[in-house]
Design an enzyme around this catalytic site. Structure first.
Site, PDB file in Angstrom:
ATOM      1  N   HIS A  67       0.839  -1.197   0.000  1.00  0.00           N
ATOM      2  CA  HIS A  67       0.000   0.000   0.000  1.00  0.00           C
ATOM      3  C   HIS A  67       0.871   1.242   0.000  1.00  0.00           C
ATOM      4  O   HIS A  67       2.046   1.208   0.361  1.00  0.00           O
ATOM      5  CB  HIS A  67      -0.924   0.022   1.224  1.00  0.00           C
ATOM      6  CG  HIS A  67      -0.207  -0.102   2.526  1.00  0.00           C
ATOM      7  ND1 HIS A  67       0.225  -1.318   3.017  1.00  0.00           N
ATOM      8  CD2 HIS A  67       0.170   0.822   3.443  1.00  0.00           C
ATOM      9  CE1 HIS A  67       0.840  -1.127   4.164  1.00  0.00           C
ATOM     10  NE2 HIS A  67       0.825   0.167   4.453  1.00  0.00           N
ATOM     11  N   CYS A 180      13.277   7.655  23.442  1.00  0.00           N
ATOM     12  CA  CYS A 180      14.621   7.554  22.881  1.00  0.00           C
ATOM     13  C   CYS A 180      15.518   8.551  23.607  1.00  0.00           C
ATOM     14  O   CYS A 180      15.022   9.404  24.351  1.00  0.00           O
ATOM     15  CB  CYS A 180      14.620   7.809  21.377  1.00  0.00           C
ATOM     16  SG  CYS A 180      14.110   9.473  20.899  1.00  0.00           S
TER      17      CYS A 180
END
Length: 673
Positions: A67, A180
Site C-alpha cells: 500500500h 529515545c
C-alpha cells in the site's frame, strides 16, 4: 456519487505476474493506471516499493497488502491479484497468492490505512480468504471486498419480543511507552507505527510518549484496563512502577518503528500467557531502564543512554550561555582571574552590578553574567550523567550515590570517564543494597535512608581510595594524546567521529561521539584540540539532514512524495544540528541512505580537523558561528563539502541501484477473465 474503491477492471485471477514482489506491484499499478485512476504509474510503483522498504506487507496465510499514498493517484483504488505461482512478500510462513495493492491519494488523509485495517480484520476470517480463493469472476471478488470495506447500514432495532443482541466482542487493550535518548524523533515515530499496527490488528492501543516535550501520563484507569504493556525504549521508563504486575514486551525504540505488528501481536499473546514476563514495580529493586530479557550489554547501554539523555539539556543550556557570553564580552571572559582560579565571567558577575559596571560597560557585564551561569550549568554535566546512570540501574535510591560519584569524578580529576565509571559503580552498589533482605520494620527506611547512606559511603570510598589514581591517569592520558595530535592522526580522528555521528542518527553511537566532544569542551583546561573536536562532531552531525534536503531538491523524482516533504523539514533541522531529521529517510531505505551519509560525515569530520575549525559551543548549528574563534568559514567549508558528497552519493545510489526495480511493462503469462 462516490467512485467505487474496487471494480472488476482492477481484479486479476490466477495470473503469473512475475517472480518478485516488485513485478507484482508493477503489474497491479499498471492496472490502476489503465483504469484511469493514476496519471504517473512510475511514481505509484516507487511509492509502493518505498513502503515495502519500511517493513514487509506479507501476512500469514498467503496474503500480502502492499500500500502507499501518492499524488499520482487520482482516485483511491484497491487492485487485487490471485497469483499462480506465489510470490514472496516477506510473510513468516511463506509466499503469497492473494495480493491487494491499496493506492490512496496524497490528500486522502488516512483513507488507505482505514482500508488496510478493514481488510486486515477480514483476512483473519478463514471463510473470507477461502471465498477469495474460490471466486470464479472478478465481479465475485468485488462483491466480497465491498462487503468488508463498506460500512454496514445500521441494523433495524429488534422487536421487543426478540432477545437482546449479544454485545460486541471486546477488543484487546494494550498500552505502550516509547522513549529515545533525545526524545525528538524516534519516540514519536515508534508511537505512530505502533498505533497503526494496533489498528490493523484490531487492538485498542494507548501510547505514552516520553519525549523531549514531556509526556502525558496514562490514566490509572487506562493502565488497569490494559492486558499488557509495551516498552519500546532506549532509555529509562519514567514511573515504571505504575505497570507493576502487567505482562510486558520490551525492546529498543527502533523495533517499535520497524516491527510494530510483531510487537502488538506479542503483547496480545502475553496478555493471556501465564509464563509472560511481568513488570516488577518495586522501585527499590527494579532498574527502570532494563528490559526483562536484556543481557548485561543491553542494560549497560540503556543506563549510559539514560545518563546522556538527562545530561544533554544541561550541556545545551550551559554551552550556549557560555557562547553568548563570548559574543557579548569577548573570549577573554573565559580566562582565569588571578590566583583564585575564578573566571573573568564569574568575577564580573560577583564583583559588579548594574549600578557598578566594569570598565567594559554593560555589554561586558552581561556577557560575564551569561558566561558564569553557563559555566555553572556545565559543571553539573558530569554529576547529572553519573546520577542518572545510577538511576537507570537502581531507580531513585541510586540518585544520591550517583550524583556524589559524579561530583567526586571532578574532584579527583577523573572527568567524564570518571563520571561514567562512578555512575555505573553507584548504580550497582545501590541495586545490591536494595536486594539485601531486611526486617519488615526496616524496609520503609531502605530506599530513603539506608541505600543512599551506605551507597554513597561505599561508592565515595571506592572513588577516593581505589579508583581516583587510575581514572585520573586515563583522563590525563586522553587529554595529553588529544593535545599532541596533528597531521594525519588528527584527520583520522575527525573522520572516525564523523562516521559515528552519521551511523545511527541520534542512537547510541551518535551519542557516544557527541558526548566525547562535549566532555572535551567541558574541561577546565579545554583549548584548541577540544574545540577542534567539537567543531568536527557538530559539522558531521549536520550533514545527513542537510544532504537529504539537498538531494530531494536536486533529484525529486528519486524520492517519494512523503520523502520530498520530509526533505523540506530536514533543512531547518540540519541547520540547528538535529541529526534526527534524516531518520525518515534512513528508516525507509537504510542500505542506500546510511552508508552515503556516513561517507559525507567522514569527509566533513576529517576536513574540519584538517582545516583546524574550532567551536566552543556544544549545540546550535549555524546559529553559534560566533563561537568558532574566527574559523567560521573553515567550519562552513567542511560542512558544505560533506553535504555535497553525501547528496551526490545518495542520488547516485538511488539512480544506479534501484532497489526492487519494477519492470516497465509487466506482461503476465496468462490472465483469466
Amino acid at each position: 456519487m462516490t467512485e467505487p474503491i474496487i471494480t472488476p477492471e482492477l481484479v486479476a485471477l490466477d495470473i503469473a505476474a512475475g517472480t518478485e514482489k516488485s513485478e507484482v506491484i508493477g503489474y497491479l499499478a499498471h492496472r490502476i493506471a489503465e483504469a484511469g485512476r493514476a496519471h504517473a504509474v512510475d511514481a505509484l510503483i516507487e511509492a509502493a516499493l518505498a513502503r515495502e522498504g519500511q517493513s514487509a506487507t506479507g501476512l500469514p496465510g498467503g496474503i500480502a497488502i502492499p500500500h502507499c499514498r501518492t499524488a499520482s493517484v487520482t482516485a483511491a483504488s484497491l487492485a487485487f491479484a490471485r497469483l499462480d505461482p506465489r510470490v514472496d512478500f516477506g510473510a513468516p510462513d511463506g509466499p503469497a497468492d492473494l495480493v491487494f495493492l491499496i493506492a490512496a491519494r496524497e490528500s486522502g488523509g488516512s483513507q488507505h490505512m482505514k482500508l488496510l485495517s478493514a481488510l486486515a480484520r477480514a483476512l483473519v476470517r478463514p471463510e473470507f480468504v477461502a471465498s477469495l480463493r474460490t471466486a470464479s469472476t472478478p465481479e465475485e471478488v468485488v462483491a466480497l471486498v465491498d462487503e468488508v470495506i463498506t460500512p454496514a447500514s445500521p441494523a433495524p432495532k429488534p422487536a421487543p419480543a426478540d432477545p437482546p443482541a449479544a454485545p460486541p466482542a471486546k477488543r484487546p487493550a494494550v498500552i505502550a511507552i516509547t522513549a529515545c535518548p533525545t526524545g525528538i524523533a524516534h519516540t514519536y515515530m515508534a508511537a505512530d507505527a505502533l498505533k497503526l499496527a494496533a489498528e490493523r490488528a484490531g487492538v485498542d492501543l494507548t501510547v505514552e510518549t516520553q519525549g523531549s516535550s514531556g509526556s502525558s501520563p496514562l490514566s490509572a484507569q487506562t493502565i488497569a484496563e490494559a492486558g499488557a504493556v509495551i516498552f519500546a525504549t532506549d532509555v529509562g521508563v519514567k514511573g515504571r512502577e505504575r505497570f507493576a504486575g502487567k505482562p510486558v514486551v520490551t525492546s529498543g525504540v527502533k523495533r517499535g518503528i520497524n516491527e510494530p505488528d510483531a510487537m502488538i501481536a506479542e503483547a496480545v499473546a502475553a496478555a493471556s500467557d501465564p509464563r509472560a514476563a511481568i513488570v516488577d514495580g518495586d522501585a527499590a529493586t527494579t532498574a527502570e531502564s532494563a528490559p526483562a530479557h536484556a543481557g548485561l550489554g543491553g542494560e549497560l547501554k540503556r543506563a549510559l543512554l539514560t545518563g546522556v539523555s538527562y545530561m544533554i539539556p544541561f550541556v545545551a543550556a550551559g554551552g550556549l550561555l557560555m557562547a553568548l557570553g563570548f559574543l557579548m564580552a569577548g573570549y577573554e571572559i573565559g580566562s582565569e582571574h588571578g590566583s583564585d582560579g575564578v573566571s573573568n565571567g564569574a568575577y564580573f558577575a560577583l564583583h559588579n552590578s548594574l549600578w557598578n559596571l566594569p570598565d567594559g560597560g554593560m555589554l561586558q557585564y552581561l556577557g560575564g553574567v551569561s558566561f558564569a551561569i553557563g559555566q555553572a550549568a556545565m559543571t553539573l554535566m558530569v554529576p547529572v550523567l553519573a546520577g542518572y546512570i545510577a538511576y537507570a540501574i537502581a531507580d531513585r535510591p541510586g540518585l544520591a550515590p550517583g550524583f556524589v560519584a559524579g561530583v567526586l569524578a571532578g574532584t579527583v580529576g577523573a572527568g567524564f570517564i570518571g563520571g561514567v565509571v562512578g555512575g555505573l559503580l553507584a548504580g550497582v552498589v545501590a541495586l545490591w543494597l536494595s536486594r539485601i533482605p531486611l526486617p519488615q520494620w526496616a524496609r520503609g527506611l531502605q530506599p530513603v535512608v539506608i541505600i543512599p547512606l551506605l551507597g554513597t559511603l561505599i561508592t565515595g570510598g571506592l572513588m577516593y581510595m581505589v579508583l581516583a589514581g587510575p581514572l585520573r591517569w586515563v583522563n590525563e592520558s586522553m587529554t595529553s594524546a588529544l593535545n599532541g595530535m596533528s597531521g594525519s592522526s588528527k584527520i583520522a580522528l575527525g573522520a572516525v567521529l564523523g562516521l559515528m555521528m552519521c551511523f545511527d542518527l541520534g542512537g547510541p553511537v551518535n551519542k557516544a561521539a557527541y558526548a566525547f566532544g562535549v566532555a572535551g569542551i567541558g574541561l577546565s583546561t579545554a583549548g584548541v584540540p577540544q574545540w577542534e573536536i567539537m567543531a568536527a562532531v557538530m559539522a558531521a552531525g549536520m550533514v545527513p539532514p542537510l544532504a537529504l534536503a539537498l538531494a530531494t531538491f536536486v533529484r525529486p523524482g528519486l524520492f517519494t512524495e512523503p520523502e520530498r516533504e520530509n526533505g523540506k523539514a530536514a533543512l531547518p533541522l540540519g541547520l540547528c544540528f538535529i541529526s534526527e531529521g534524516a531518520i525518515p529517510f534512513a528508516a525507509a531505505d537504510p542500505l542506500r541512505v546510511i552508508p552515503t551519509m556516513m561517507l559525507g560525515g567522514a569527509v566533513t569530520g576529517g576536513l574540519s580537523m584538517a582545516l583546524s575549525a574550532q567551536l566552543r559551543a556544544p549545540h546550535g548549528g549555524v546559529f553559534v558561528m560566533f563561537a568558532t574563534n574566527g574559523t567560521w568559514w573553515k567550519f562552513l567549508v567542511a560542512l558544505a563539502v560533506g553535504v555535497i558528497v553525501s547528496a551526490a552519493a545518495v542520488v547516485t545510489a538511488k539512480a544506479v541501484w534501484r532497489r526492487d526495480a519494477p519492470v516497465e511493462s509487466p506482461q503476465p503469462a496468462a490472465v483469466a477473465a
